[in-house]
Design a protein around this motif. Sequence first.
Motif, PDB file in Angstrom:
ATOM      1  N   GLU A 116       0.842  -1.182   0.000  1.00 14.47           N
ATOM      2  CA  GLU A 116       0.000   0.000   0.000  1.00 14.47           C
ATOM      3  C   GLU A 116       0.884   1.241   0.000  1.00 14.47           C
ATOM      4  OE1 GLU A 116      -3.308   0.124  -0.272  1.00 14.47           O
ATOM      5  OE2 GLU A 116      -3.313  -2.066  -0.454  1.00 14.47           O
ATOM      6  N   VAL A 117       0.388   2.343  -0.547  1.00 13.47           N
ATOM      7  CA  VAL A 117       1.193   3.554  -0.626  1.00 13.47           C
ATOM      8  C   VAL A 117       1.521   4.061   0.773  1.00 13.47           C
ATOM      9  CG1 VAL A 117       1.246   5.968  -1.371  1.00 13.47           C
ATOM     10  CG2 VAL A 117       0.263   4.214  -2.863  1.00 13.47           C
ATOM     11  N   GLY A 142      -4.306   2.158 -10.233  1.00 16.53           N
ATOM     12  CA  GLY A 142      -3.886   2.276  -8.841  1.00 16.53           C
ATOM     13  C   GLY A 142      -2.487   2.817  -8.678  1.00 16.53           C
ATOM     14  N   HIS A 143      -1.729   2.852  -9.753  1.00 19.99           N
ATOM     15  CA  HIS A 143      -0.334   3.273  -9.659  1.00 19.99           C
ATOM     16  C   HIS A 143       0.139   3.818 -10.994  1.00 19.99           C
ATOM     17  CE1 HIS A 143       4.085   2.962  -9.237  1.00 19.99           C
ATOM     18  NE2 HIS A 143       3.829   3.163  -7.973  1.00 19.99           N
ATOM     19  N   THR A 144       1.260   4.527 -10.953  1.00 22.14           N
ATOM     20  CA  THR A 144       1.879   5.048 -12.174  1.00 22.14           C
ATOM     21  C   THR A 144       2.098   3.935 -13.196  1.00 22.14           C
ATOM     22  OG1 THR A 144       3.083   6.609 -10.763  1.00 22.14           O
ATOM     23  CG2 THR A 144       3.799   6.426 -13.059  1.00 22.14           C
ATOM     24  N   THR A 176       6.345   7.839  -9.050  1.00 21.21           N
ATOM     25  CA  THR A 176       5.256   8.426  -8.272  1.00 21.21           C
ATOM     26  C   THR A 176       5.527   9.910  -8.057  1.00 21.21           C
ATOM     27  OG1 THR A 176       4.900   6.319  -7.172  1.00 21.21           O
ATOM     28  CG2 THR A 176       3.978   8.273  -6.111  1.00 21.21           C
ATOM     29  N   GLY A 177       6.784  10.242  -7.769  1.00 21.72           N
ATOM     30  CA  GLY A 177       7.243  11.625  -7.701  1.00 21.72           C
ATOM     31  C   GLY A 177       8.449  11.797  -8.593  1.00 21.72           C
ATOM     32  N   VAL A 221      -2.300   9.357 -11.876  1.00 21.70           N
ATOM     33  CA  VAL A 221      -3.291   8.387 -11.404  1.00 21.70           C
ATOM     34  C   VAL A 221      -4.589   9.100 -11.030  1.00 21.70           C
ATOM     35  CG1 VAL A 221      -3.845   6.784  -9.522  1.00 21.70           C
ATOM     36  CG2 VAL A 221      -1.602   6.683 -10.635  1.00 21.70           C
ATOM     37  N   ARG A 222      -4.476  10.221 -10.332  1.00 22.18           N
ATOM     38  CA  ARG A 222      -5.650  11.020  -9.954  1.00 22.18           C
ATOM     39  C   ARG A 222      -6.422  11.474 -11.184  1.00 22.18           C
ATOM     40  NH1 ARG A 222      -3.402  16.266  -8.077  1.00 22.18           N
ATOM     41  NH2 ARG A 222      -3.294  16.509 -10.352  1.00 22.18           N
TER      42      ARG A 222
END
Length: 420
Positions: free
Chosen positions: A119-120, A289-291, A224-225, A278-279
């Motif tokens: 999980e993130v 759910g993820h990049t 993700t970043g 993702v957003r």
Amino acid sequence: MSNEPATFGRTSLRVPNPATAGQVFRLIRTGEATTRTEVGRLTGLSRTAVAARVAALVELGLIRETEEAASGVGRPPTRLAFDASAGVVLCAAVGRSRTQVAVCDLAGEPLARQDIQQEVGPAPDELMPRVVGALRDVLRHARRPARDVRGIGISIPGTVNGPGRCSQDSPIMAGWHAVPLDPYFAALADAPVFLENDTNVIALAERSGHLLHYRDALIVKASTGFGAGIVSGGAIQHGALGAAGEIGHVKYAAARQVPCRCGEVGCLEAVAGGWALVRNMRDKGHEVGHTRDVVELALGGNTDARREIRRSGRHFGEVLAAAVTLLNPAAIVIGGDMAPAYDLFVAGMRETLYRDASALATRDLHILSASYGDQSGVRGCAELALDQVLSDATIDQAVLAHSPLDVSAAGAGSARAGTR
């Protein structure tokens, strides 16, 4: 905390006579010397001194001697070679939603790997026991006992305190600040733990890749970043507080008033980071759910995903242009979870980078994909550990102790010494 940079590429041995066993080992490990005669020529050591140092290294299991097939009159020369099977290092590249672990030989080659999906943003007490369990699994799979482990290399996102083996004031690693990570590994292996930022370990992996050709480069992790590893003059630049390269949290006009996961507003990654993609995709009705899910859709031809990744590159290029103009790198290396969609991301990045950066800084600029793809993290963690456990000082200590290679004392108090 030392600010001495890590240098890249092969450098010939330059030491006062007499050279130590550790320095002789370095010549053999890099392939600069493959015979006793070459060791003597490069170091100025006598034949007796060379023989003594070689014998000590053979006894430690770090080098092996082999005789070439006879090709003429006289005894064939004995060849000296580094034995990468003399031990292993453990690697853990910790991410926000995935952690990769591996066991590597002393040349940094992975022998067994495993991915941990999570999980993130798990807390260290939640994630680290799983990491240790996965490392036990890969050791078992590689058929190597814990006594063979010479060091453990770890990477985490954000700013790290290398000597303290912990995260340092990193808002994206909530719950990790000042939590030492080495105690988690105490029951796994009696070996020192080394910690580095996740983007900088990609730079370490590139020592045997693009950094062989470029001594000034920006290593980008687009995932993700965003993070940037700054290599200048062949050395990683960590900055005064170890916080260099946090490009994802540069304030960016297009992100004005957009909340970032760091708790601020207006950061670049709030509109361009993988979590923002993702957003946006979810807002368009896509189940991601993820990049990595966005990248997979893009590679499959999904128009929304392709548009999001290209837009991400365009935003990133605007901010990167200032860094390119300021630092004048010879190359930009792209890694991270967006790297499989390299063509899309870089197409967007080029639009704004070449528009906004100075013409001179981009004239000969090379934009490249990371040499080792999704293995870059674990390979870099291996290099992080190997820099220390195979250092001149550690080898010399092992020779003096006249025992199997044991680095638990040598260098363990300077966790980032091998990367500085």
